[in-house]
Scaffold this motif. Structure first.
Motif, PDB file in Angstrom:
ATOM      1  N   GLY A  96       0.834  -1.318   0.100  1.00  0.00           N
ATOM      2  CA  GLY A  96      -0.084   0.068   0.123  1.00  0.00           C
ATOM      3  C   GLY A  96       0.941   1.228  -0.046  1.00  0.00           C
ATOM      4  N   TYR A  97       1.977   1.005   0.361  1.00  0.00           N
ATOM      5  CA  TYR A  97       3.144   2.359   0.429  1.00  0.00           C
ATOM      6  C   TYR A  97       4.019   2.378  -0.631  1.00  0.00           C
ATOM      7  CZ  TYR A  97       0.702   2.479   4.975  1.00  0.00           C
ATOM      8  OH  TYR A  97      -0.269   2.660   5.870  1.00  0.00           O
ATOM      9  N   PHE A  98       4.137   1.230  -1.397  1.00  0.00           N
ATOM     10  CA  PHE A  98       5.095   1.086  -2.385  1.00  0.00           C
ATOM     11  C   PHE A  98       4.339   0.539  -3.599  1.00  0.00           C
ATOM     12  CE2 PHE A  98       7.676   1.244   1.199  1.00  0.00           C
ATOM     13  CZ  PHE A  98       8.572   2.326   1.022  1.00  0.00           C
ATOM     14  N   THR A  99       3.769   1.293  -4.485  1.00  0.00           N
ATOM     15  CA  THR A  99       2.923   0.726  -5.492  1.00  0.00           C
ATOM     16  C   THR A  99       2.836   1.721  -6.681  1.00  0.00           C
ATOM     17  OG1 THR A  99       0.713   0.050  -5.944  1.00  0.00           O
ATOM     18  CG2 THR A  99       0.871   1.722  -4.588  1.00  0.00           C
ATOM     19  N   ASP A 100       2.118   1.513  -7.768  1.00  0.00           N
ATOM     20  CA  ASP A 100       1.795   2.485  -8.912  1.00  0.00           C
ATOM     21  C   ASP A 100       0.613   3.357  -8.610  1.00  0.00           C
ATOM     22  OD1 ASP A 100       1.740   3.853 -11.247  1.00  0.00           O
ATOM     23  OD2 ASP A 100       1.643   2.042 -12.354  1.00  0.00           O
ATOM     24  N   ASN A 101       0.894   4.478  -7.692  1.00  0.00           N
ATOM     25  CA  ASN A 101      -0.124   5.253  -7.392  1.00  0.00           C
ATOM     26  C   ASN A 101      -0.358   5.963  -8.754  1.00  0.00           C
ATOM     27  OD1 ASN A 101      -0.474   4.677  -4.738  1.00  0.00           O
ATOM     28  ND2 ASN A 101       1.354   5.887  -4.138  1.00  0.00           N
ATOM     29  N   GLU A 102       0.296   6.237  -9.543  1.00  0.00           N
ATOM     30  CA  GLU A 102      -0.033   7.438 -10.381  1.00  0.00           C
ATOM     31  C   GLU A 102      -0.760   7.063 -11.606  1.00  0.00           C
ATOM     32  OE1 GLU A 102       2.455  10.306 -13.520  1.00  0.00           O
ATOM     33  OE2 GLU A 102       3.464   9.619 -11.688  1.00  0.00           O
ATOM     34  N   SER A 103      -0.657   5.617 -11.858  1.00  0.00           N
ATOM     35  CA  SER A 103      -1.521   4.962 -12.772  1.00  0.00           C
ATOM     36  C   SER A 103      -2.873   4.934 -12.353  1.00  0.00           C
ATOM     37  CB  SER A 103      -0.987   3.552 -13.233  1.00  0.00           C
ATOM     38  OG  SER A 103       0.064   3.736 -13.943  1.00  0.00           O
ATOM     39  N   TYR A 104      -3.044   4.536 -11.268  1.00  0.00           N
ATOM     40  CA  TYR A 104      -4.342   4.453 -10.478  1.00  0.00           C
ATOM     41  C   TYR A 104      -5.055   5.901 -10.611  1.00  0.00           C
ATOM     42  CZ  TYR A 104      -7.790   3.162  -7.168  1.00  0.00           C
ATOM     43  OH  TYR A 104      -9.011   2.784  -6.462  1.00  0.00           O
ATOM     44  N   GLU A 105      -4.244   6.844  -9.761  1.00  0.00           N
ATOM     45  CA  GLU A 105      -5.069   8.162  -9.760  1.00  0.00           C
ATOM     46  C   GLU A 105      -5.019   8.917 -10.738  1.00  0.00           C
ATOM     47  OE1 GLU A 105      -1.994   9.978  -7.016  1.00  0.00           O
ATOM     48  OE2 GLU A 105      -2.480   8.805  -5.295  1.00  0.00           O
ATOM     49  N   GLU A 106      -4.203   8.825 -11.624  1.00  0.00           N
ATOM     50  CA  GLU A 106      -4.527   9.646 -13.229  1.00  0.00           C
ATOM     51  C   GLU A 106      -5.502   8.967 -13.911  1.00  0.00           C
ATOM     52  OE1 GLU A 106      -2.257  12.553 -14.248  1.00  0.00           O
ATOM     53  OE2 GLU A 106      -2.685  12.356 -11.997  1.00  0.00           O
ATOM     54  N   ALA A 107      -5.800   7.835 -13.628  1.00  0.00           N
ATOM     55  CA  ALA A 107      -6.901   7.231 -14.564  1.00  0.00           C
ATOM     56  C   ALA A 107      -8.308   7.671 -13.825  1.00  0.00           C
ATOM     57  CB  ALA A 107      -6.822   5.539 -14.469  1.00  0.00           C
ATOM     58  N   TYR A 108      -8.210   7.591 -12.596  1.00  0.00           N
ATOM     59  CA  TYR A 108      -9.433   7.935 -11.953  1.00  0.00           C
ATOM     60  C   TYR A 108      -9.721   9.598 -12.135  1.00  0.00           C
ATOM     61  CZ  TYR A 108     -11.201   3.454 -10.396  1.00  0.00           C
ATOM     62  OH  TYR A 108     -11.684   2.229 -10.387  1.00  0.00           O
ATOM     63  N   ARG A 109      -8.748  10.406 -12.203  1.00  0.00           N
ATOM     64  CA  ARG A 109      -8.855  11.978 -12.317  1.00  0.00           C
ATOM     65  C   ARG A 109      -9.634  11.860 -13.756  1.00  0.00           C
ATOM     66  NH1 ARG A 109      -3.662  13.169 -11.373  1.00  0.00           N
ATOM     67  NH2 ARG A 109      -4.281  14.068  -9.269  1.00  0.00           N
ATOM     68  N   CYS A 110      -8.817  11.017 -14.720  1.00  0.00           N
ATOM     69  CA  CYS A 110      -9.552  11.417 -16.040  1.00  0.00           C
ATOM     70  C   CYS A 110     -11.083  10.803 -16.177  1.00  0.00           C
ATOM     71  CB  CYS A 110      -8.865  10.174 -17.063  1.00  0.00           C
ATOM     72  SG  CYS A 110      -9.593  10.043 -18.686  1.00  0.00           S
ATOM     73  N   ILE A 111     -11.538   9.863 -15.362  1.00  0.00           N
ATOM     74  CA  ILE A 111     -12.854   9.368 -15.219  1.00  0.00           C
ATOM     75  C   ILE A 111     -13.744  10.633 -14.404  1.00  0.00           C
ATOM     76  CG2 ILE A 111     -14.405   7.742 -13.971  1.00  0.00           C
ATOM     77  CD1 ILE A 111     -12.149   5.714 -14.647  1.00  0.00           C
ATOM     78  N   MET A 112     -13.114  11.239 -13.353  1.00  0.00           N
ATOM     79  CA  MET A 112     -13.711  12.125 -12.587  1.00  0.00           C
ATOM     80  C   MET A 112     -14.355  13.437 -13.706  1.00  0.00           C
ATOM     81  SD  MET A 112     -15.204  13.180 -10.005  1.00  0.00           S
ATOM     82  CE  MET A 112     -14.684  12.372  -8.455  1.00  0.00           C
ATOM     83  N   ARG A 113     -13.135  13.603 -14.474  1.00  0.00           N
ATOM     84  CA  ARG A 113     -13.358  14.685 -15.309  1.00  0.00           C
ATOM     85  C   ARG A 113     -14.490  14.621 -16.448  1.00  0.00           C
ATOM     86  NH1 ARG A 113      -7.032  17.183 -16.019  1.00  0.00           N
ATOM     87  NH2 ARG A 113      -6.812  17.626 -13.836  1.00  0.00           N
ATOM     88  N   VAL A 114     -14.432  13.443 -17.151  1.00  0.00           N
ATOM     89  CA  VAL A 114     -15.462  13.304 -18.178  1.00  0.00           C
ATOM     90  C   VAL A 114     -16.717  12.652 -17.653  1.00  0.00           C
ATOM     91  CG1 VAL A 114     -13.478  12.457 -19.624  1.00  0.00           C
ATOM     92  CG2 VAL A 114     -14.735  10.633 -18.252  1.00  0.00           C
ATOM     93  N   ASN A 115     -17.053  12.243 -16.302  1.00  0.00           N
ATOM     94  CA  ASN A 115     -18.171  12.255 -15.785  1.00  0.00           C
ATOM     95  C   ASN A 115     -18.729  13.554 -15.457  1.00  0.00           C
ATOM     96  OD1 ASN A 115     -18.085   9.289 -15.723  1.00  0.00           O
ATOM     97  ND2 ASN A 115     -17.294   8.937 -13.542  1.00  0.00           N
ATOM     98  N   THR A 116     -17.879  14.400 -15.126  1.00  0.00           N
ATOM     99  CA  THR A 116     -18.395  15.774 -14.820  1.00  0.00           C
ATOM    100  C   THR A 116     -18.968  16.475 -16.068  1.00  0.00           C
ATOM    101  OG1 THR A 116     -16.699  15.927 -12.961  1.00  0.00           O
ATOM    102  CG2 THR A 116     -17.804  18.065 -13.851  1.00  0.00           C
ATOM    103  N   VAL A 117     -18.194  16.082 -17.185  1.00  0.00           N
ATOM    104  CA  VAL A 117     -18.798  16.537 -18.595  1.00  0.00           C
ATOM    105  C   VAL A 117     -20.185  16.092 -18.735  1.00  0.00           C
ATOM    106  CG1 VAL A 117     -18.254  16.444 -20.941  1.00  0.00           C
ATOM    107  CG2 VAL A 117     -16.490  16.952 -19.528  1.00  0.00           C
ATOM    108  N   MET A 118     -20.170  14.614 -18.666  1.00  0.00           N
ATOM    109  CA  MET A 118     -21.375  14.154 -19.031  1.00  0.00           C
ATOM    110  C   MET A 118     -22.534  14.660 -18.110  1.00  0.00           C
ATOM    111  SD  MET A 118     -20.408  10.347 -20.150  1.00  0.00           S
ATOM    112  CE  MET A 118     -19.281   9.726 -18.900  1.00  0.00           C
ATOM    113  N   GLU A 119     -22.362  14.938 -16.855  1.00  0.00           N
ATOM    114  CA  GLU A 119     -23.320  15.431 -15.949  1.00  0.00           C
ATOM    115  C   GLU A 119     -23.619  16.816 -16.198  1.00  0.00           C
ATOM    116  OE1 GLU A 119     -22.214  12.419 -12.127  1.00  0.00           O
ATOM    117  OE2 GLU A 119     -21.942  14.589 -11.961  1.00  0.00           O
ATOM    118  N   ASN A 120     -22.904  17.388 -17.021  1.00  0.00           N
ATOM    119  CA  ASN A 120     -23.505  18.854 -17.118  1.00  0.00           C
ATOM    120  C   ASN A 120     -23.677  19.340 -18.600  1.00  0.00           C
ATOM    121  OD1 ASN A 120     -22.729  20.702 -14.759  1.00  0.00           O
ATOM    122  ND2 ASN A 120     -21.225  18.923 -14.660  1.00  0.00           N
ATOM    123  N   VAL A 121     -23.610  18.345 -19.448  1.00  0.00           N
ATOM    124  CA  VAL A 121     -24.118  18.732 -20.924  1.00  0.00           C
ATOM    125  C   VAL A 121     -25.592  19.232 -21.175  1.00  0.00           C
ATOM    126  CG1 VAL A 121     -22.443  16.969 -22.020  1.00  0.00           C
ATOM    127  CG2 VAL A 121     -24.765  16.000 -21.251  1.00  0.00           C
TER     128      VAL A 121
END
Length: 471
Positions: A96-121
């Protein structure tokens, strides 16, 4: 002022990840900043946020996903002096302390942004139906490929259990703040397929020359997802459609794939179906996480080609132009001799996420493994790739080659062509999940728990279970 508001919103959607709390537990809104209803007022505002969703794809498919996948697989070795999280990934013991945080976090950051787009169209002014349809389709495409990246690294592969009821990842289709359990791998793949099918229906055929999603990008993504799912019928259909009807042109030079501008007589790639683009004029550079491979100038790569793989799988291919073009033996004869992968040795790369050669290899293997094999198609694809690699037809398969010989050739070319691009691990896992015997990945079985990346320590909770760690 509008630009300021959108920037603040993007920062909120981005920096939510960087505290000690789980990203999935944090609201994209905060009463100290401008809220969505105030920031997202026009379709231009939404387009800017959608563009930010595209930008963050660089955080996982810009070398990070590929690097982690290669470290877990059997093509690479690590520089001995490395002491960061690369060691844990390479040794198949992420915590949990030595992992690939960035791939996980950046993927969900992308998901959050596009979900926000869809919720506001439906909430912004001057939104016409065609733009709304396109934005939703692009958002679904990005959400699908982000979920796909995460599920391949953080869960056992499709086929690990007979009904795929094993733990996958969180499927996030809205911006609601809530604790969520990991969905099954079946449910994750079902969600990915649904998003990509919707995107395939509604995306335009052309959209800024591969930098933005198109119908062809959705088809190519579907081909790869079906391929990972052992669904060779559908993988073949989608890849064949892209290759036959997409109008993409096979590169004539092995060095074209990552070029952003011409280098001598070598022109930039014509194969890109969906790619991340650098711009040397503006200074924008993507693919920075491929820097772990770079050996040009003063770069001393942290990730190198396995010496055994180089000797047994690469340099033995006499006449292969990829040997001299993509590899260099450093410090030959010395104790610190190593083999560098040089295909990323430039400051500005275009990073192909889906491209023609990749689709040809998917089609070739699927052609052999689907219910009604088409051996001749696989032979044609292998020979096309080999003629580029060798400059002539001297290594071509014979038309009467046995299917088993062709399959071995396809898998060899898959490994050689996509060296450093992250597919080796997932191909081996797919083959093991499909019932192939004795599939080993650098000495361990394909389903070894250490080949699955551990979630960050902040993620597990009363609903969310961590992955098991190696004993």
């Amino acid at each position: 002022m509008k630009f300021k508001y959108i920037t603040i919103l993007i920062l909120v959607l981005g920096f939510a990840l960087q505290g000690c709390e789980s990203f999935l537990d944090i609201s994209p809104e905060d009463d100290t900043v401008v809220l969505e209803k105030d920031a997202l007022k026009t379709k231009g505002d939404l387009q800017e946020l959608l563009n930010a969703g595209y930008d963050v794809v660089n955080g996982f498919y810009g070398g990070r996903f590929q690097r982690t996948s290669e470290l877990l697989a059997d093509n690479m070795e690590l520089k001995s002096s490395i002491t960061d999280e690369l060691v844990n990934i390479y040794k198949r013991y992420t915590t949990g302390y030595f992992t690939d945080n960035e791939s996980y976090e950046e993927a969900y950051r992308c998901i959050m942004r596009v979900n926000t787009v869809m919720e506001n169209v439906d909430n912004v002014s001057d939104m016409d139906d065609d733009t709304k349809t396109r934005m939703i389709a692009e958002s679904k495409f990005l959400r699908a490929i982000a979920h796909f990246a995460v599920v391949r690294l953080f869960a056992q592969p499709y086929g690990f259990t007979t009904d795929n009821s094993h733990a996958g990842i969180v499927i996030k289709t809205n911006t609601k703040v809530e604790l969520l359990a990991r969905s099954t791998v079946k449910d994750v793949y079902d969600a990915i397929i649904k998003d990509l099918k919707d995107a395939e229906t509604d995306l335009p055929l052309e959209n800024s020359n591969g930098v933005y999603a198109t119908q062809w990008a959705a088809k190519a993504a579907l081909a790869m997802v079906y391929f990972q799912m052992l669904d060779y019928e559908n993988a073949y259909v989608k890849a064949n459609d892209v290759i036959t009807n997409g109008g993409f042109v096979f590169d004539t030079d092995v060095n074209q794939r990552f070029l952003t501008e011409s280098e001598g007589d070598i022109q930039p790639s014509n194969e890109g179906i969906f790619y991340l683009a650098s711009d040397p004029v503006s200074g924008k550079s993507v693919g920075g996480d491929f820097g772990v491979f770079r050996s040009d100038g003063t770069n001393n790569p942290n990730v190198r080609i396995s010496s055994d793989v180089y000797k047994k799988e690469i340099v033995t291919n006499a006449g292969d132009l990829r040997v001299d073009s993509w590899y260099e033996v450093k410090n030959p004869g010395a104790d610190n001799e190593f083999v560098a992968l040089t295909k990323f040795n430039r400051d500005y790369n275009n990073i192909p996420v889906f491209y023609l050669t990749q689709q040809m290899l998917i089609r070739a293997e699927s052609a052999l493994l689907k219910n009604s094999p088409e051996v001749s198609v696989a032979i044609t694809d292998v020979n096309t790739i080999r003629e580029r690699a060798y400059g002539d037809a001297s290594k071509n398969l014979l038309e009467a080659s046995d299917a088993s010989v062709v399959l071995e050739a396809v898998r060899k070319e898959f490994r050689l062509e996509l060296m450093g691009e992250g597919m080796r691990l997932h191909n081996l896992k797919r083959r093991g999940a499909g019932g192939e015997e004795n599939v080993l990945v650098r000495g361990v079985e394909w389903d070894y728990v250490g080949l699955v990346i551990q979630f960050a320590a902040s993620e597990p909770n009363e609903l969310f279970e961590a992955n098991p760690e190696p004993n």
